[in-house]
Enzyme design. Structure first.
Site, PDB file in Angstrom:
ATOM      1  N   SER A 255       0.852  -1.186   0.000  1.00 41.41           N
ATOM      2  CA  SER A 255       0.000   0.000   0.000  1.00 41.41           C
ATOM      3  C   SER A 255       0.883   1.230   0.000  1.00 41.41           C
ATOM      4  O   SER A 255       2.095   1.147   0.152  1.00 41.41           O
ATOM      5  CB  SER A 255      -0.893   0.008   1.237  1.00 41.41           C
ATOM      6  OG  SER A 255      -0.109   0.323   2.376  1.00 41.41           O
ATOM      7  N   LYS A 256       0.235   2.362  -0.142  1.00 41.49           N
ATOM      8  CA  LYS A 256       0.943   3.640  -0.189  1.00 41.49           C
ATOM      9  C   LYS A 256       1.587   4.008   1.145  1.00 41.49           C
ATOM     10  O   LYS A 256       2.449   4.859   1.186  1.00 41.49           O
ATOM     11  CB  LYS A 256      -0.061   4.757  -0.520  1.00 41.49           C
ATOM     12  CG  LYS A 256      -0.296   4.918  -1.982  1.00 41.49           C
ATOM     13  CD  LYS A 256      -0.224   6.394  -2.353  1.00 41.49           C
ATOM     14  CE  LYS A 256       0.418   6.668  -3.682  1.00 41.49           C
ATOM     15  NZ  LYS A 256       1.531   5.919  -4.087  1.00 41.49           N
TER      16      LYS A 256
END
Ligand code: GLU
Length: 499
Positions: A255-256
């Site tokens: 994920s970011k």
């Protein structure tokens, strides 16, 4: 398998293309190309609230950049279109009606307020969230009354209340779900748009999809889809759920989320294909890397071409264990691919990165410099840092950068003056420059590095730069001497102050 292979990538235009989505597209594409089948791009744009206008352009541009061209879909057209779900509403309406007629779905008239109450009530009683099936058991006259009044409704799937739904995944075999744990999910919303569950089944059937390869997060929806296929008496495609992609720690889904790098800096993970493109990754490197996420070309061989992957790709070889997204490995692969490029090609690909850094150059300008940097570049975006001083003037470095370790300003001044004299008269080619400077270091009683460092800093403005002799040669005598003269002035002042 006698049947023609038809596979699809079915993104929702709710954001830019994620590398996880790209991996899904890639595996589908590989299977189509391996079998001589058809790769279809279908846009699942039925969630109008989450629609992001420029995401479709990004998805298509990113797929094309990776070389994943589709045979049917937006732009390409094809016999099973339209390929936008928002343009296929009549199909979903028709099959929603069909499911109702077959007793496999029902209309639900519950208001959002009632649904909110149900949710709250279930939460209070510690039940899993879900619908209480109120409208499933409406008496006929009540249903007729609501219809006559034109009450808005949705269509829900009638999930069996007992027993199990057993589905088959090519890699995982049979998976059994307790029907009690499944929900009467909405198939058709009150705005006339289908939900994913209905649209995906109808389209995979109507588009004659032979294999569904998708992210493993959809496994939990799989029994719902199977119930729809069975109710409509449709043959199911082969299902292959792809392994999850984990972030480098191996602990969570990629994920970011911000993470601490080895150098202590905290930054966001890159996750969008466009970010890798902008960061100077080659599409062939990202292609190769993504292909290794859940699939292996062979035991040891990690670098392989598109053609090799196409030739070898088999569904049975896809793993179910999660795959770790290692940025380090990708960077290494990118270096391997950069080194393998023809110099003309590398020059051509560097141009946009140089331009982005404000350097106006052509591939022809860069070509002679490629041998200086090809071994060193990890990404194309490294280009300007290595090459900018060839194309723009530098700021004259300060004395503390010019003076090497274990030297002082007077000694550095003396060394650089001597180097200037040598460079003013040496024959201007790499070998001669190298030979004379090495000889000079000996004469001055300096280590080679102690002499070369101030010359490098003076002429490039950097402590770390491409190899010195090639750099001087390509910079040209005049510019090299002019920059050294400016550095000498700085050193002269520093030397006076140090006395
Ligand atoms: N639109 C879904 C997604 O974006 C497609 C899932 C599928 O391939 O069935 O993930």
């Amino acid at each position: 398998m006698a049947e023609e292979v038809r596979v699809r990538f079915a993104p929702s235009p709710t954001g830019y293309l994620h590398v996880g989505g790209a991996r899904t597209a890639l595996f589908n594409w590989l299977w189509a190309r391996h079998t001589g089948g058809t790769f279809i791009l279908r846009i699942e744009d039925t969630d109008r609230k989450r629609y992001v206008p420029d995401s479709l352009d990004d998805i298509m541009a990113s797929l094309r950049w990776l070389g994943l061209e589709w045979d049917e879909g937006p732009d390409a057209g094809g016999p099973y279109g339209p390929y936008f779900q928002s343009q296929r509403l009549e199909h979903y309406h028709r099959y929603a009606e069909e499911l109702i007629a077959r007793g496999a779905a029902y209309r639900c008239y519950c208001t959002p307020e009632r649904l909110a109450q149900v949710r709250e009530e279930r939460r209070r009683r510690g039940l899993p969230p879900g619908y209480d099936r109120h409208c499933r058991y409406l008496p006929e006259e009540e249903r007729a009354r609501l219809e006559a009044e034109g009450t808005p409704s949705v269509v829900r799937l009638k999930v069996p209340e007992t027993g199990q739904t057993v589905v088959h995944d090519l890699l995982r075999g049979e998976i059994a779900f307790d029907n009690q744990k499944l929900e009467d999910v909405v198939l058709l919303k009150s705005d006339g748009y289908p939900t994913y569950h209905l649209a995906v089944v109808v389209d995979d059937h109507l588009m004659r999809i032979s294999h569904v390869m998708r992210a493993d997060e959809w496994i939990s929806s799989f029994p719902l889809h199977a119930l729809i296929y069975r109710a409509l008496e449709w043959e199911m495609p082969v299902f292959v759920h792809l392994p999850m992609i984990l972030d480098p720690s191996g602990k969570g889904k990629l994920s970011k989320r911000k993470q601490r790098r080895p150098d202590g800096q905290v930054e966001e993970n890159m996750t969008m294909v466009r970010e890798f493109r902008e960061a100077g990754y080659l599409p062939e490197a990202l292609f190769n890397f993504l292909a290794t996420l859940g699939w292996a070309y062979s035991g040891e061989q990690e670098i392989f071409s598109v053609e090799e992957a196409v030739a070898k790709f088999e569904l049975e070889d896809i793993r179910t264990a999660p795959a770790v997204f290692s940025y380090e490995k990708l960077e290494w692969m990118n270096g391997v691919y950069i080194r393998a490029l023809a110099p003309e090609e590398l020059a051509r690909r560097l141009v946009p990165f140089m331009e982005r850094a404000g350097l106006r150059v052509t591939a022809d300008d860069l070509l002679p410099l490629i041998p200086l940097v090809q071994e060193r570049l990890k990404t194309l975006a490294d280009g300007p840092a290595y090459l900018d001083f060839f194309f723009q003037d530098i700021e004259t470095p300060s004395a503390d950068v010019l003076v090497p370790k274990k030297m002082d300003a007077p000694r550095t001044l003396e060394a650089l003056r001597a180097a200037r004299e040598v460079l003013a008269e040496v024959e201007w080619n790499e070998e001669a420059i190298e030979a004379r400077l090495r000889q000079l270091a000996g004469e001055l009683g300096l280590k080679a590095g102690q002499l070369f460092q101030p010359i490098r800093v003076a002429t490039t403005g950097k402590r770390v730069a491409p190899p010195l002799f090639g750099t001087l040669y390509h910079l040209g005598r005049e510019r090299a001497l002019e920059r050294i003269d400016r550095a000498l002035q700085v050193l002269e002042q520093a030397a006076v102050q140090e006395q």
